[in-house]
Design an enzyme around this catalytic site. Structure first.
Site, short mmCIF file in Angstrom:
data_model
loop_
_atom_site.label_atom_id
_atom_site.label_comp_id
_atom_site.label_asym_id
_atom_site.label_seq_id
_atom_site.Cartn_x
_atom_site.Cartn_y
_atom_site.Cartn_z
N CYS A 140 1.02 -1.12 0.07
CA CYS A 140 -0.10 0.01 -0.13
C CYS A 140 0.92 1.46 -0.08
O CYS A 140 1.67 1.52 0.99
CB CYS A 140 -0.81 0.06 1.23
SG CYS A 140 -2.09 1.45 1.47
N CYS A 179 -0.57 3.39 -6.60
CA CYS A 179 -1.76 2.89 -5.63
C CYS A 179 -2.00 1.49 -6.15
O CYS A 179 -2.11 1.33 -7.07
CB CYS A 179 -3.03 3.75 -5.64
SG CYS A 179 -4.37 2.98 -4.65
N1 DGL Z 1 -4.02 0.70 -2.10
C1 DGL Z 1 -3.73 1.77 -1.28
C2 DGL Z 1 -2.36 2.52 -2.06
O1 DGL Z 1 -1.53 1.60 -2.78
C3 DGL Z 1 -4.51 2.90 -1.09
C4 DGL Z 1 -5.98 2.60 -1.07
C5 DGL Z 1 -6.69 3.21 -0.01
O2 DGL Z 1 -7.04 4.61 -0.26
O3 DGL Z 1 -7.18 2.85 0.90
O4 DGL Z 1 -2.00 3.71 -2.03
#
Ligand code: DGL
Length: 215
Positions: free
Chosen positions: A70, A177
């Site tokens: 993430c 993301c």
């Molecule tokens: N998957 C997360 C990232 O790589 C973000 C998703 C969210 O906003 O919860 O930043």
């Protein structure tokens, strides 16, 4: 080998899939925090608190490495988590600004990421260290993670954003993301002939190998 993977939601599954291919023998444990998605609009302190709570099952299972799959949690929480759990190895994921800077010919790149990532000090440092002199376009992707999580992302919405960044001259688009990994093919098709689309799935496998080989 036991690998722990954390993301707020399904971005972690995309990274876990890539890790399972690279490490077929490994046990890959995935946790998420769907109750609190999206992280991308939350404050740094809140993101740290949520990430810390969410990785507890991975800490309890003594993973060889915990991958914060993430960008948002990496940007806002990895430094504090490394300090709090010094015996645990962590790998984070960050927008591939350095790679994009090496690839761009137009000196213009686009970074698709959450608001929290784009406002973070870690991201500012990445840009300062690797992208001085480049034009960086940061389109508003604020809704994307939730739309992807709930399978409600629509092509027109993405097409508008991708066309806009290409028209502004970006020849590299960074998926900053992990939720966006699920729409990489669509973005690649929309940007075809205009911009390369990059994300770090393969690089993460290499980083895990390197970290375990040379602790
Ligand atoms: N998957 C997360 C990232 O790589 C973000 C998703 C969210 O906003 O919860 O930043």
């Amino acid at each position: 080998m036991k690998l722990g993977v954390f993301d707020s939601g399904i971005g972690g599954e995309a990274v876990a899939d890539a890790l399972r291919k690279t490490f077929p023998e490994a046990e890959v444990l995935v946790v998420n925090d769907r109750a609190n998605i999206p992280y991308g609009g939350k404050t740094p302190a809140h993101i740290l608190r949520l990430t810390d709570a969410a990785i507890q099952p991975l800490l309890a299972r003594t993973c060889d490495v915990i991958i914060l799959a993430c960008n948002t949690a990496t940007a806002l929480a990895i430094d504090a988590l490394r300090q709090k759990y010094p015996a645990q190895k962590f790998i984070g994921i960050e927008p591939m600004v350095k790679t994009a800077a090496a690839l761009t010919k137009t000196k213009t790149i686009a970074v698709c990421a959450t608001k929290a990532t784009l406002s973070s000090a870690r991201y500012a440092r990445l840009v300062r260290d690797h992208a001085t002199g480049l034009q960086i376009i940061e389109p508003d992707c604020g809704e994307w993670a939730s739309l992807i999580e709930n399978n409600r992302m629509n092509r027109t919405h993405i097409e508008r954003t991708i066309n806009a960044v290409c028209e502004q001259g970006s020849d590299v688009i960074i998926l900053g993301c992990t939720h966006y990994h699920w729409i990489k093919r669509l973005i690649t098709d929309l940007a075809a002939g205009r911009a390369a689309v990059i994300e770090p799935s393969e690089a993460i496998g290499r980083r895990v190998k390197a970290l375990l080989a040379d602790p």
